[in-house]
Design a protein around this motif. Structure first.
Motif, mmCIF file in Angstrom:
data_model
loop_
_atom_site.group_PDB
_atom_site.id
_atom_site.type_symbol
_atom_site.label_atom_id
_atom_site.label_comp_id
_atom_site.label_asym_id
_atom_site.label_seq_id
_atom_site.Cartn_x
_atom_site.Cartn_y
_atom_site.Cartn_z
ATOM 1 N N GLY A 41 0.823 -1.211 0.000
ATOM 2 C CA GLY A 41 0.000 0.000 0.000
ATOM 3 C C GLY A 41 0.853 1.255 0.000
ATOM 4 O O GLY A 41 0.570 2.219 -0.724
ATOM 5 N N LYS A 42 1.910 1.254 0.793
ATOM 6 C CA LYS A 42 2.819 2.401 0.833
ATOM 7 C C LYS A 42 3.507 2.605 -0.508
ATOM 8 O O LYS A 42 3.672 3.741 -0.971
ATOM 9 N N ALA A 43 3.904 1.509 -1.145
ATOM 10 C CA ALA A 43 4.583 1.612 -2.445
ATOM 11 C C ALA A 43 3.646 2.189 -3.499
ATOM 12 O O ALA A 43 4.047 3.054 -4.294
ATOM 13 N N LEU A 44 2.405 1.733 -3.512
ATOM 14 C CA LEU A 44 1.435 2.269 -4.479
ATOM 15 C C LEU A 44 1.146 3.738 -4.217
ATOM 16 O O LEU A 44 1.063 4.544 -5.167
ATOM 17 N N ALA A 45 0.990 4.111 -2.953
ATOM 18 C CA ALA A 45 0.742 5.510 -2.625
ATOM 19 C C ALA A 45 1.940 6.383 -3.002
ATOM 20 O O ALA A 45 1.774 7.481 -3.550
ATOM 21 N N ALA A 46 3.139 5.900 -2.737
ATOM 22 C CA ALA A 46 4.346 6.654 -3.100
ATOM 23 C C ALA A 46 4.463 6.814 -4.608
ATOM 24 O O ALA A 46 4.847 7.886 -5.106
ATOM 25 N N ALA A 47 4.133 5.769 -5.349
ATOM 26 C CA ALA A 47 4.181 5.867 -6.814
ATOM 27 C C ALA A 47 3.165 6.888 -7.320
ATOM 28 O O ALA A 47 3.467 7.697 -8.207
ATOM 29 N N GLY A 48 1.961 6.879 -6.754
ATOM 30 C CA GLY A 48 0.946 7.852 -7.156
ATOM 31 C C GLY A 48 1.366 9.277 -6.853
ATOM 32 O O GLY A 48 1.207 10.177 -7.684
ATOM 33 N N LEU A 49 1.928 9.486 -5.669
ATOM 34 C CA LEU A 49 2.376 10.829 -5.306
ATOM 35 C C LEU A 49 3.563 11.284 -6.144
ATOM 36 O O LEU A 49 3.676 12.465 -6.473
ATOM 37 N N SER A 50 4.431 10.375 -6.516
ATOM 38 C CA SER A 50 5.574 10.765 -7.352
ATOM 39 C C SER A 50 5.115 11.177 -8.751
ATOM 40 O O SER A 50 5.694 12.087 -9.353
ATOM 41 N N VAL A 51 4.076 10.540 -9.259
ATOM 42 C CA VAL A 51 3.529 10.949 -10.558
ATOM 43 C C VAL A 51 2.932 12.347 -10.453
ATOM 44 O O VAL A 51 3.126 13.193 -11.348
#
Length: 125
Positions: A41-51
């Motif tokens: 979940g953290k990895a997906l959220a971090a990827a979304g925020l980086s985009v």
């Protein structure tokens, strides 16, 4: 036990273990599953925020040599939204693991009461 939901057959195998080893093993499996889902979940959220940041930074910088087009912004924000929603779903599934763990513990305790039968069952299989 694997990443799937805990099967009754897994609990039957655990119930045949003498002592408190079964409870400890069950707790370890669920701790591992919870930790793994939280990390996903953290990895997906971090990827979304980086985009989102990758789109916002060129817009905010006044000396940007390449303007960002509207279609690119829409695609990036849509992708970020999908990643953030996926991260939220994974976080929710990590939270729901607690209920599954409690139910597995209760069933394991019930199965321990018929441990003698389970040992006999395992030897005749």
């Amino acid at each position: 036990m694997s990443r799937r939901r805990t099967a009754v057959s897994d609990l039957i195998e655990l119930a045949a273990i003498e002592g408190d080893g079964a409870q400890e093993h069950l707790a370890t499996v669920y701790e591992w599953r919870h930790g793994q889902r939280v990390a996903q979940g953290k990895a997906l959220a971090a990827a979304g925020l980086s985009v989102v940041l990758a789109i916002i930074l060129p817009i905010v910088q006044p000396d940007s040599s390449r303007p960002v087009e509207g279609l690119a912004i829409a695609i990036a924000l849509g992708s970020a939204g999908v990643l953030l929603v996926a991260g939220a779903i994974v976080f929710y599934s990590a939270a729901s693991l607690h209920r599954e763990y409690i139910m597995a513990q209760a069933l394991l305790e019930e199965l321990k009461t018929v441990r003698g039968f389970l040992k006999l069952y395992r030897t005749r299989r």
